[in-house]
Write a protein that holds these residues in place. Structure first.
Motif, PDB file in Angstrom:
ATOM      1  N   VAL B  12       0.860  -1.183   0.000  1.00  0.00           N
ATOM      2  CA  VAL B  12       0.000   0.000   0.000  1.00  0.00           C
ATOM      3  C   VAL B  12       0.897   1.235   0.000  1.00  0.00           C
ATOM      4  CG1 VAL B  12      -2.022   1.016   1.107  1.00  0.00           C
ATOM      5  CG2 VAL B  12      -1.343  -1.299   1.686  1.00  0.00           C
ATOM      6  N   CYS B  29      -9.617  -0.469   7.766  1.00  0.00           N
ATOM      7  CA  CYS B  29      -8.759  -1.549   7.265  1.00  0.00           C
ATOM      8  C   CYS B  29      -9.053  -2.805   8.085  1.00  0.00           C
ATOM      9  CB  CYS B  29      -7.290  -1.177   7.389  1.00  0.00           C
ATOM     10  SG  CYS B  29      -6.222  -2.603   7.066  1.00  0.00           S
ATOM     11  N   VAL B  33      -3.600  -2.586   9.130  1.00  0.00           N
ATOM     12  CA  VAL B  33      -2.300  -2.374   8.463  1.00  0.00           C
ATOM     13  C   VAL B  33      -1.838  -0.928   8.632  1.00  0.00           C
ATOM     14  CG1 VAL B  33      -1.181  -2.319   6.187  1.00  0.00           C
ATOM     15  CG2 VAL B  33      -2.726  -4.203   6.780  1.00  0.00           C
ATOM     16  N   CYS B  50      -1.315  -7.025   5.159  1.00  0.00           N
ATOM     17  CA  CYS B  50      -2.239  -6.539   4.121  1.00  0.00           C
ATOM     18  C   CYS B  50      -2.733  -7.679   3.229  1.00  0.00           C
ATOM     19  CB  CYS B  50      -1.540  -5.476   3.264  1.00  0.00           C
ATOM     20  SG  CYS B  50      -2.572  -4.881   1.921  1.00  0.00           S
ATOM     21  N   ILE B  51      -4.048  -7.718   3.022  1.00  0.00           N
ATOM     22  CA  ILE B  51      -4.641  -8.739   2.148  1.00  0.00           C
ATOM     23  C   ILE B  51      -5.048  -8.147   0.788  1.00  0.00           C
ATOM     24  CG2 ILE B  51      -5.449 -10.293   3.986  1.00  0.00           C
ATOM     25  CD1 ILE B  51      -8.231  -8.871   3.705  1.00  0.00           C
ATOM     26  N   ARG B  52      -4.624  -6.909   0.543  1.00  0.00           N
ATOM     27  CA  ARG B  52      -4.884  -6.224  -0.734  1.00  0.00           C
ATOM     28  C   ARG B  52      -6.371  -6.214  -1.094  1.00  0.00           C
ATOM     29  NH1 ARG B  52       0.595  -6.211  -3.503  1.00  0.00           N
ATOM     30  NH2 ARG B  52       1.746  -7.720  -2.286  1.00  0.00           N
ATOM     31  N   CYS B  53      -7.220  -5.971  -0.108  1.00  0.00           N
ATOM     32  CA  CYS B  53      -8.655  -5.907  -0.388  1.00  0.00           C
ATOM     33  C   CYS B  53      -9.019  -4.599  -1.099  1.00  0.00           C
ATOM     34  CB  CYS B  53      -9.451  -6.032   0.905  1.00  0.00           C
ATOM     35  SG  CYS B  53      -9.239  -4.634   2.025  1.00  0.00           S
ATOM     36  N   ARG B  54      -8.157  -3.610  -1.022  1.00  0.00           N
ATOM     37  CA  ARG B  54      -8.285  -2.303  -1.694  1.00  0.00           C
ATOM     38  C   ARG B  54      -9.365  -1.405  -1.100  1.00  0.00           C
ATOM     39  NH1 ARG B  54      -8.121  -2.681  -8.031  1.00  0.00           N
ATOM     40  NH2 ARG B  54      -7.391  -0.550  -7.829  1.00  0.00           N
ATOM     41  N   CYS B  56      -9.161   0.486   1.441  1.00  0.00           N
ATOM     42  CA  CYS B  56      -8.562   1.781   1.800  1.00  0.00           C
ATOM     43  C   CYS B  56      -8.482   2.684   0.565  1.00  0.00           C
ATOM     44  CB  CYS B  56      -7.181   1.572   2.420  1.00  0.00           C
ATOM     45  SG  CYS B  56      -6.058   0.583   1.413  1.00  0.00           S
ATOM     46  N   VAL B  67      -3.215   0.620  -3.682  1.00  0.00           N
ATOM     47  CA  VAL B  67      -2.812  -0.741  -3.320  1.00  0.00           C
ATOM     48  C   VAL B  67      -2.221  -1.352  -4.585  1.00  0.00           C
ATOM     49  CG1 VAL B  67      -3.578  -2.976  -2.454  1.00  0.00           C
ATOM     50  CG2 VAL B  67      -4.673  -0.868  -1.638  1.00  0.00           C
TER      51      VAL B  67
HETATM   52  S1  SF4 Z   1      -5.681  -3.201   0.999  1.00  0.00           S
HETATM   53 FE1  SF4 Z   1      -7.109  -3.836   2.619  1.00  0.00          FE
HETATM   54  S2  SF4 Z   1      -5.823  -4.896   4.088  1.00  0.00           S
HETATM   55 FE2  SF4 Z   1      -4.433  -3.735   2.794  1.00  0.00          FE
HETATM   56  S3  SF4 Z   1      -4.154  -1.795   3.860  1.00  0.00           S
HETATM   57 FE3  SF4 Z   1      -5.830  -1.494   2.437  1.00  0.00          FE
HETATM   58  S4  SF4 Z   1      -7.676  -1.903   3.637  1.00  0.00           S
HETATM   59 FE4  SF4 Z   1      -5.925  -2.765   4.775  1.00  0.00          FE
END
Ligand code: SF4
Ligand SMILES: Cc1ncc(C[n+]2csc(CCOP(=O)(O)OP(=O)(O)O)c2C)c(N)n1
Ligand code: SF4
Ligand code: SF4
Lengths: 275, 73
Positions: B12, B29, B33, B50-54, B56, B67
């Motif tokens: 990120v 988040c 993270v 981070c699970i890269r859920c995007r 944020c 991300v």
């Molecule tokens: S991508 Fe998801 S897990 Fe990673 S920092 Fe953003 S909200 Fe958090």
């Protein structure tokens, strides 16, 4: 900034003018992701807005943009669409812009079912002018013009647009940003009048006066107060008090205005020709 | 290294020039993270979680977070 979205911005105008935590940027980015997924070209897309904090969004977007007068975005957009039916026309409007001064234009754009997508940024208040209540301010909410609480009943704008005859009507929130983006994308795809109400935060003039001190609390409210339509259909009106329904309300095919108009012109071309 | 620097391997990336310290990305988040520096600007504190859920990136009102996809690295 996201590399996919960068090309859609007038970079030199960023950072934008909106307050910290203002939801306008979340809705704007959702709009860009939706049109990016559809591959809309910048030169074939027109953004038209009225007046308000939300209506400043097109100023940041590197498309054909038209910042008009308060409540009149749909009038200008109708002109653009009738003159150039092949362009993608998107209106960005606030809850005050769309429902108060511009309410009549909204009704008639929906009635004609003209192929314009209107995104209403509903932050429950007149943001730009300091937090006066709008027709969409919840009953009992506090505004600069309602210091003891708003006695008006709040408008369900989606139901108005549905009754007026739009092909597509939906509501989402900035908390539920992934579904919001999909609703906008579907609205863009639809031939006919599309209306997407995006519930968004004005932390400064709505939140602080209504016991939501931070942008985070405003998103928590969106999360808690939103009821998906499938669940709402099984709930009583009392259970739905203080909540709002999200999802797709209308998605139907009906004659579109510019197509009907072009057909009329074609049919009468010989009447006019040579004359 | 100070925690506010951008590290090449971070999933990120926060643009400090655009961030307005609203706290939304930090609060929502799912993996905690992100944190804030002394000015409230978002910083990446636990990149490995981070699970890269995007979420944020999608909820940032200021287009300040990206991300990166795993292919970018
Ligand atoms: S991508 Fe998801 S897990 Fe990673 S920092 Fe953003 S909200 Fe958090
Ligand atoms: C004809 C006219 N009347 C009134 C105004 C003052 N005015 C500017 S923006 C606005 C309301 C904005 O509220 P909304 O449309 O909800 O947008 P927001 O700022 O909340 O995004 C008003 C009343 C104006 N600019 N023009
Ligand atoms: S006044 Fe409200 S709507 Fe306007 S930029 Fe600030 S937070 Fe956003
Ligand atoms: S959501 Fe965006 S503006 Fe808000 S703190 Fe995070 S990076 Fe900064």
């Amino acid at each position: 900034m996201n590399t996919h979205l960068r090309k859609y911005f007038r970079q030199e105008h960023l950072p934008h003018i909106w307050c910290p935590g203002c939801g306008n940027g979340i809705v704007t980015a959702a709009i860009l992701r939706a049109l990016d997924r559809l591959g809309w070209e910048k030169d074939r897309t027109v953004f038209v807005s009225g007046i308000g904090c939300s209506s400043r969004a097109p100023g940041y977007l590197d498309f054909n943009t038209l910042h008009t007068t308060h409540g009149r975005a749909l009038v200008f957009a109708t002109g653009v669409k009738v003159a150039h039916p092949n362009l993608n026309v998107v209106v960005i409007t606030g809850d005050g812009d769309a429902s108060a001064i511009g309410g009549n234009h909204l009704i008639h754009a929906a009635r004609r079912n003209i192929d314009i997508t209107t995104i209403c940024f509903n932050n429950s208040i007149y943001g730009m002018t300091g937090g006066q209540y709008s027709p969409l301010s919840p009953t009992d909410s506090v505004a600069s013009t309602a210091p003891f609480g708003n006695t008006d009943r709040s408008f369900d704008l989606c139901r108005l647009v549905e009754a007026a005859g739009a092909s597509y009507v939906a509501r989402g929130t900035t908390y539920h940003v992934t579904p919001l983006t999909k609703l906008i994308e579907r609205g863009f795809e639809k031939r006919g009048f599309s209306f997407v109400e995006a519930i968004t935060a004005c932390p400064v003039y709505f939140g602080r006066r209504n016991k939501m001190r931070t942008p985070v609390e405003m998103l928590e409210w969106q999360k808690d107060a939103a009821v998906p339509i499938t669940r709402a259909q099984k709930m009583d009106p009392e259970e739905l008090a203080g909540k709002f329904v999200i999802g797709t309300f209308v998605d139907i095919d009906m004659p579109e205005y510019t197509e009907s108009y072009e057909r009329l012109l074609r049919e009468h071309a010989s009447d006019r020709g040579g004359g | 290294m100070s925690s506010s620097e951008v590290r090449a391997e971070d999933p990120v990336v926060v643009d400090r020039h655009l961030c307005k310290a609203c706290g939304i990305c930090i609060a929502f988040c799912p993996k905690s993270v992100l944190g804030a520096d002394g000015d409230g600007i978002a910083i990446v504190e636990r990149p490995d979680e981070c699970i890269r859920c995007r979420m944020c990136e999608f909820r940032c009102p200021d287009f300040a977070i990206v991300v990166r996809s795993e292919e970018d690295e």
